[in-house]
Scaffold this motif. Sequence first.
Motif, PDB file in Angstrom:
ATOM      1  N   HIS A   1       0.898  -1.117   0.015  1.00 44.57           N
ATOM      2  CA  HIS A   1       0.110   0.008  -0.244  1.00 44.57           C
ATOM      3  C   HIS A   1       0.980   1.179  -0.030  1.00 44.57           C
ATOM      4  CE1 HIS A   1      -2.839   2.646   2.249  1.00 44.57           C
ATOM      5  NE2 HIS A   1      -3.321   2.527   1.254  1.00 44.57           N
TER       6      HIS A   1
ATOM      7  N   GLU B   1       1.004  -0.326  -4.882  1.00 37.86           N
ATOM      8  CA  GLU B   1      -0.020   0.666  -5.007  1.00 37.86           C
ATOM      9  C   GLU B   1       0.269   1.960  -4.950  1.00 37.86           C
ATOM     10  OE1 GLU B   1      -3.589   3.075  -3.513  1.00 37.86           O
ATOM     11  OE2 GLU B   1      -1.787   2.700  -2.372  1.00 37.86           O
TER      12      GLU B   1
ATOM     13  N   ASP C   1      -0.711   6.555  -5.620  1.00 33.55           N
ATOM     14  CA  ASP C   1      -2.161   7.551  -5.891  1.00 33.55           C
ATOM     15  C   ASP C   1      -1.744   8.551  -6.805  1.00 33.55           C
ATOM     16  OD1 ASP C   1      -3.808   6.219  -3.558  1.00 33.55           O
ATOM     17  OD2 ASP C   1      -2.007   6.931  -2.317  1.00 33.55           O
TER      18      ASP C   1
ATOM     19  N   HIS D   1      -0.710  10.906  -2.262  1.00 29.46           N
ATOM     20  CA  HIS D   1      -1.524  10.275  -1.566  1.00 29.46           C
ATOM     21  C   HIS D   1      -2.856  11.666  -1.250  1.00 29.46           C
ATOM     22  CE1 HIS D   1      -4.732   9.349   1.787  1.00 29.46           C
ATOM     23  NE2 HIS D   1      -4.708   8.305   0.960  1.00 29.46           N
TER      24      HIS D   1
ATOM     25  N   GLU E   1      -3.994   4.155  -8.235  1.00 26.67           N
ATOM     26  CA  GLU E   1      -5.459   4.647  -8.090  1.00 26.67           C
ATOM     27  C   GLU E   1      -5.671   6.123  -8.284  1.00 26.67           C
ATOM     28  OE1 GLU E   1      -6.094   4.969  -3.651  1.00 26.67           O
ATOM     29  OE2 GLU E   1      -7.848   6.112  -4.010  1.00 26.67           O
TER      30      GLU E   1
ATOM     31  N   LYS F   1      -7.436   9.431  -7.763  1.00 29.57           N
ATOM     32  CA  LYS F   1      -8.225   9.912  -6.625  1.00 29.57           C
ATOM     33  C   LYS F   1      -9.440  10.807  -7.367  1.00 29.57           C
ATOM     34  CE  LYS F   1      -6.402   9.612  -2.981  1.00 29.57           C
ATOM     35  NZ  LYS F   1      -6.767   8.304  -2.210  1.00 29.57           N
TER      36      LYS F   1
HETATM   37 MG    MG Z   1      -4.505   4.652  -2.467  1.00 30.57          MG
END
Ligand code: MG
Length: 256
Positions: free
Chosen positions: A26, A55, A57, A70, A118, A120
């Motif tokens: 993560h 992972e 962001d 993030h 990811e 956002k």
């Molecule tokens: Mg994330």
Amino acid sequence: MRKLAFFLALATAASMFAAVPRVVAHRGYHRAEGSAQNSIRALVKADSIGAYGSEFDVWLSADNKLYVNHNRDINGIVIETSTSEAIDTCRLSNGELIPTLDAYLDAGKNLRTMLVLELKPHADTAREDVAIPMILKAVADRGLEDRMIYITFSRNAFDKFAAATTRPVQFLTSIAPEEIAAAAAKAKAPLGADYNLSAFRKNPQWITDFQAAGRDVNVWTVDKPEDLQWCIEHGVDFITTNEPELTAKMISEHQK
Ligand code: MG
């Protein structure tokens, strides 16, 4: 007797789909030495311990540059509403400059770990619509398609990724398996679930429901040994964790 046969059949069905979970670090392996969340170092460290995936962001700046971070802001500079001139001077806690998505993917090219991207949720979903083709192009330009998994909390971004890629797309907002199935009817991408552990704890049958429909089950963010054990025993496909080494160790112990 009939009841017993029913439960046996259920148990067999569950074990047919149960997976050996794969580990997703993560925000990268950010607890490793010299690392920071979403740093290139965290990506490299996740790869170095053999994590299946790492992972990170992604945000789009006001002047259409993609960044890996993030929070909505870095050092008080809100990425969505700021230009690269201000953002490019920002450093992470380990001293690295905030990575652009280009720099992150360039680093990823030399590694083997899967890139779990990811997007956002942006305040204006139209910005997500700008970001998605840019992301897919940056990935394609580097020949990284086969290494990608896309995740998002944004329903808009989920549907847009689903229509635009053949790579796995997992929704972070926990909706019922039937709703994912309905989205899948219009999707090009294989859709999956990447839900908070509490959603699966509340609805453990969702794990088998998804897997029986051929959908991947990813769980975030699982760090405590008892929670990791629960996920391992329930045979989820991916465990997203801040403790990738402990998770890998527990999975291999479970295999013995
Ligand atoms: Mg994330």
